[in-house]
Motif scaffolding. Structure first.
Motif, PDB file in Angstrom:
ATOM      1  N   ARG A 169      43.401 -80.262 -23.970  1.00  0.00           N
ATOM      2  CA  ARG A 169      43.102 -81.211 -25.025  1.00  0.00           C
ATOM      3  C   ARG A 169      43.843 -82.510 -24.773  1.00  0.00           C
ATOM      4  O   ARG A 169      45.067 -82.513 -24.612  1.00  0.00           O
ATOM      5  CB  ARG A 169      43.502 -80.655 -26.382  1.00  0.00           C
ATOM      6  CG  ARG A 169      43.195 -81.593 -27.547  1.00  0.00           C
ATOM      7  CD  ARG A 169      43.805 -81.079 -28.843  1.00  0.00           C
ATOM      8  NE  ARG A 169      43.511 -81.957 -29.970  1.00  0.00           N
ATOM      9  CZ  ARG A 169      44.166 -83.074 -30.249  1.00  0.00           C
ATOM     10  NH1 ARG A 169      45.141 -83.477 -29.463  1.00  0.00           N
ATOM     11  NH2 ARG A 169      43.829 -83.793 -31.313  1.00  0.00           N
ATOM     12  N   GLY A 183      41.778 -86.186 -28.633  1.00  0.00           N
ATOM     13  CA  GLY A 183      41.021 -85.093 -29.219  1.00  0.00           C
ATOM     14  C   GLY A 183      39.964 -84.494 -28.320  1.00  0.00           C
ATOM     15  O   GLY A 183      39.379 -83.455 -28.659  1.00  0.00           O
ATOM     16  N   THR A 228      38.306 -82.349 -25.431  1.00  0.00           N
ATOM     17  CA  THR A 228      38.696 -81.024 -24.962  1.00  0.00           C
ATOM     18  C   THR A 228      37.852 -80.576 -23.764  1.00  0.00           C
ATOM     19  O   THR A 228      36.768 -81.107 -23.521  1.00  0.00           O
ATOM     20  CB  THR A 228      38.533 -79.984 -26.079  1.00  0.00           C
ATOM     21  OG1 THR A 228      37.162 -79.981 -26.513  1.00  0.00           O
ATOM     22  CG2 THR A 228      39.429 -80.297 -27.266  1.00  0.00           C
ATOM     23  N   THR A 276      38.425 -72.006 -29.017  1.00  0.00           N
ATOM     24  CA  THR A 276      38.516 -73.382 -29.482  1.00  0.00           C
ATOM     25  C   THR A 276      39.970 -73.830 -29.466  1.00  0.00           C
ATOM     26  O   THR A 276      40.824 -73.174 -30.078  1.00  0.00           O
ATOM     27  CB  THR A 276      37.961 -73.536 -30.898  1.00  0.00           C
ATOM     28  OG1 THR A 276      36.599 -73.082 -30.938  1.00  0.00           O
ATOM     29  CG2 THR A 276      38.010 -74.992 -31.338  1.00  0.00           C
ATOM     30  N   SER A 313      42.718 -76.695 -30.539  1.00  0.00           N
ATOM     31  CA  SER A 313      42.869 -77.732 -31.547  1.00  0.00           C
ATOM     32  C   SER A 313      44.349 -78.032 -31.725  1.00  0.00           C
ATOM     33  O   SER A 313      45.210 -77.292 -31.235  1.00  0.00           O
ATOM     34  CB  SER A 313      42.260 -77.301 -32.880  1.00  0.00           C
ATOM     35  OG  SER A 313      42.924 -76.165 -33.397  1.00  0.00           O
TER      36      SER A 313
END
Length: 124
Positions: A51, A55, A57, A68, A70
């Motif tokens: 990442r 933001g 990825t 995912t 984050s």
């Protein structure tokens, strides 16, 4: 200096979910690339997800659509949500960080900061 501390690993049956957390101590904001890597016994370490600080990825093909990555900037914590887990996901998972500047965040970068790892075991 950046210190990374992972948590959230454990044992789960195939098809289950886990969320890994990586608490960062030190600045990991603008310009920093952060990622998750894993290493299974007898295998080389592989990049799972990365990442950028903007933001954006990227994911390994083997986890696309299931994992995912984050980050909660307020908590300075990186996450890896893992769904539809498979036995082949079993590995030690590591969080890592590197100052990338404007470079594209890639698992092949020379990540200078690493956590101690957290074990994920998926049974069939």
């Amino acid at each position: 200096q950046v210190q990374l501390v992972e948590s959230g690993g454990g044992s789960v049956q195939a098809g289950g979910s886990l969320r890994l957390s990586c608490a960062a101590y030190g600045y990991t904001g603008i310009g920093y690339c952060m990622g998750w890597f894993r290493q299974a016994p007898g295998k080389e370490r592989e990049g799972v997800a990365t990442r950028n600080s903007d933001g954006s990825t990227s994911y390994a093909d083997s986890v696309k659509g299931r994992f995912t990555i984050s980050k909660d900037n307020a908590k300075n914590t990186l996450y890896l949500q893992m769904n539809s887990l498979k036995p082949e996901d079993t590995a030690m998972y590591y969080c890592a960080a590197v100052y990338a500047g404007r470079r594209f965040c890639s698992p092949t970068m020379d990540f200078g900061y690493w956590g101690q790892g957290t074990q994920v075991t998926v049974s069939s």
